[in-house]
Scaffold this motif. Structure first.
Motif, PDB file in Angstrom:
ATOM      1  N   GLY A  53       0.818  -1.217   0.000  1.00 57.23           N
ATOM      2  CA  GLY A  53       0.000   0.000   0.000  1.00 57.23           C
ATOM      3  C   GLY A  53       0.849   1.263   0.000  1.00 57.23           C
ATOM      4  O   GLY A  53       0.644   2.176  -0.808  1.00 57.23           O
ATOM      5  N   VAL A  54       1.819   1.311   0.905  1.00 57.37           N
ATOM      6  CA  VAL A  54       2.697   2.482   1.005  1.00 57.37           C
ATOM      7  C   VAL A  54       3.537   2.638  -0.260  1.00 57.37           C
ATOM      8  O   VAL A  54       3.654   3.735  -0.824  1.00 57.37           O
ATOM      9  CB  VAL A  54       3.604   2.355   2.242  1.00 57.37           C
ATOM     10  CG1 VAL A  54       4.668   3.453   2.245  1.00 57.37           C
ATOM     11  CG2 VAL A  54       2.777   2.424   3.521  1.00 57.37           C
ATOM     12  N   VAL A  58       3.414   5.804  -3.185  1.00 52.64           N
ATOM     13  CA  VAL A  58       4.568   6.633  -3.559  1.00 52.64           C
ATOM     14  C   VAL A  58       4.845   6.509  -5.052  1.00 52.64           C
ATOM     15  O   VAL A  58       5.106   7.508  -5.734  1.00 52.64           O
ATOM     16  CB  VAL A  58       5.809   6.230  -2.745  1.00 52.64           C
ATOM     17  CG1 VAL A  58       7.045   6.980  -3.237  1.00 52.64           C
ATOM     18  CG2 VAL A  58       5.588   6.510  -1.259  1.00 52.64           C
ATOM     19  N   GLY A  59       4.784   5.287  -5.590  1.00 50.15           N
ATOM     20  CA  GLY A  59       5.000   5.095  -7.022  1.00 50.15           C
ATOM     21  C   GLY A  59       3.958   5.803  -7.850  1.00 50.15           C
ATOM     22  O   GLY A  59       4.253   6.366  -8.919  1.00 50.15           O
ATOM     23  N   MET A  60       2.721   5.806  -7.378  1.00 54.27           N
ATOM     24  CA  MET A  60       1.634   6.469  -8.091  1.00 54.27           C
ATOM     25  C   MET A  60       1.886   7.962  -8.244  1.00 54.27           C
ATOM     26  O   MET A  60       1.532   8.567  -9.269  1.00 54.27           O
ATOM     27  CB  MET A  60       0.323   6.226  -7.342  1.00 54.27           C
ATOM     28  CG  MET A  60      -0.918   6.884  -7.954  1.00 54.27           C
ATOM     29  SD  MET A  60      -1.185   8.619  -7.437  1.00 54.27           S
ATOM     30  CE  MET A  60      -1.362   8.459  -5.665  1.00 54.27           C
ATOM     31  N   LEU A  61       2.521   8.582  -7.251  1.00 50.49           N
ATOM     32  CA  LEU A  61       2.761  10.022  -7.302  1.00 50.49           C
ATOM     33  C   LEU A  61       3.621  10.394  -8.514  1.00 50.49           C
ATOM     34  O   LEU A  61       3.418  11.444  -9.128  1.00 50.49           O
ATOM     35  CB  LEU A  61       3.445  10.487  -6.012  1.00 50.49           C
ATOM     36  CG  LEU A  61       2.606  10.369  -4.734  1.00 50.49           C
ATOM     37  CD1 LEU A  61       3.431  10.791  -3.520  1.00 50.49           C
ATOM     38  CD2 LEU A  61       1.335  11.203  -4.833  1.00 50.49           C
ATOM     39  N   SER A 195      -2.835   0.834  -3.883  1.00 45.83           N
ATOM     40  CA  SER A 195      -2.535   1.485  -2.605  1.00 45.83           C
ATOM     41  C   SER A 195      -3.798   1.604  -1.757  1.00 45.83           C
ATOM     42  O   SER A 195      -3.765   1.340  -0.542  1.00 45.83           O
ATOM     43  CB  SER A 195      -1.914   2.869  -2.839  1.00 45.83           C
ATOM     44  OG  SER A 195      -2.816   3.741  -3.482  1.00 45.83           O
ATOM     45  N   LEU A 196      -4.919   1.965  -2.369  1.00 43.44           N
ATOM     46  CA  LEU A 196      -6.175   2.081  -1.627  1.00 43.44           C
ATOM     47  C   LEU A 196      -6.620   0.721  -1.109  1.00 43.44           C
ATOM     48  O   LEU A 196      -6.977   0.566   0.065  1.00 43.44           O
ATOM     49  CB  LEU A 196      -7.251   2.693  -2.517  1.00 43.44           C
ATOM     50  CG  LEU A 196      -7.035   4.152  -2.943  1.00 43.44           C
ATOM     51  CD1 LEU A 196      -8.086   4.572  -3.962  1.00 43.44           C
ATOM     52  CD2 LEU A 196      -7.070   5.070  -1.728  1.00 43.44           C
TER      53      LEU A 196
END
Length: 264
Positions: A53-54, A58-61, A195-196
């Motif tokens: 999730g974490v 971060v990768g999504m950002l 992540s969600l």
């Protein structure tokens, strides 16, 4: 100490996979925690949800900055998925008996069942990455099938809850094949969904994870985050399809190792 160092090295691989392909890294986390770090399977699936999730967030950002995240689709997919994963973690996984089935001298335990399911999912994921990646990455349809998106969200939620995987290996092909998203947009959107799903799933474990090794969990997550940032960067410079195929063979090999350990 050697096992701990190896697990941290493999944490980089988890992050790299998530950053490069939008999935896959999550199905590595549980085997690493179980076979390298010696954490029992049910607890490992909870740890995995937090780590994935974490790391995925971060990768999504990185993809979000490039406008490669479809927020509307992520919400549509995530709502049924998050609800399902929370229910599975809260009411199913931790209420399963330690011995699920006994036939003669054969006993199927909860841990063995979870790892067997995990190995099966890994094999299906590897087959998809090795032999069907071109199809998933290239086919597009003109009218997105949102009913399929919701249904896929439920399926991903069930699997995420049971085996502690974020479901990216299912999400990316689902939203490329049925919703017509280009692969890079699909990867960014997948990371948000993962992540969600994962973080909500982890909250379903709070009353059970009383012995969380927070220092190890946070250290593993930090290293995986470094990996995902590197993966996002490398993904912009590298042939993603070739990397996905290589990773597919790696996942298949790991699944075979898990099956051998189960048989023993």
């Amino acid at each position: 100490m050697a096992n701990e160092l190896l697990s941290y090295i493999l944490a980089l691989v988890v992050g790299l996979s998530l950053g490069l392909t939008g999935g896959g890294g999550s199905i590595l986390t549980v085997p690493i925690l179980v076979y390298i770090s010696g954490i029992e399977p049910v607890l490992a699936t909870g740890y995995s949800l937090f780590i994935v999730g974490v790391t995925s967030f971060v990768g999504m950002l990185g993809y979000f900055k490039e406008k490669l995240v479809d927020i509307k689709l992520a919400i549509l997919f995530s709502v049924p998925s998050m609800l399902t994963v929370w229910l599975v973690r809260r009411f199913v996984v931790h209420n399963l008996p330690d011995e699920l089935l006994q036939i003669g001298t054969f006993t199927l335990t909860k841990d063995t069942a979870l790892m067997s399911l995990f190995a099966l999912v890994m094999i299906l994921s590897a087959v998809k990455m090795i032999w069907f990646s071109d199809k998933a990455d290239s086919e597009k349809i003109e009218q997105p099938n949102y009913k399929v998106a919701i249904g896929s969200g439920v399926v991903v939620g069930i699997l995420s809850g049971l085996i502690g995987a974020g479901g990216g290996f299912l999400i990316v092909p689902a939203i490329t094949l049925y919703l017509g998203l280009p692969v890079h947009l699909a990867i960014g959107t997948s990371l948000l969904i993962i992540s969600l799903n994962s973080l909500v799933g982890f909250t379903g474990d709070f009353q059970h994870l009383t012995d969380i090794q927070w220092p190890y969990l946070l250290e593993f997550s930090l290293i995986a985050v470094i990996g995902v940032l590197a993966g996002v960067y490398i993904g912009k410079l590298t042939n993603a399809k070739k990397l996905k195929t290589i990773f597919g063979w790696f996942v298949l090999s790991l699944a075979i190792v898990i099956i051998i350990n189960i048989i023993k």
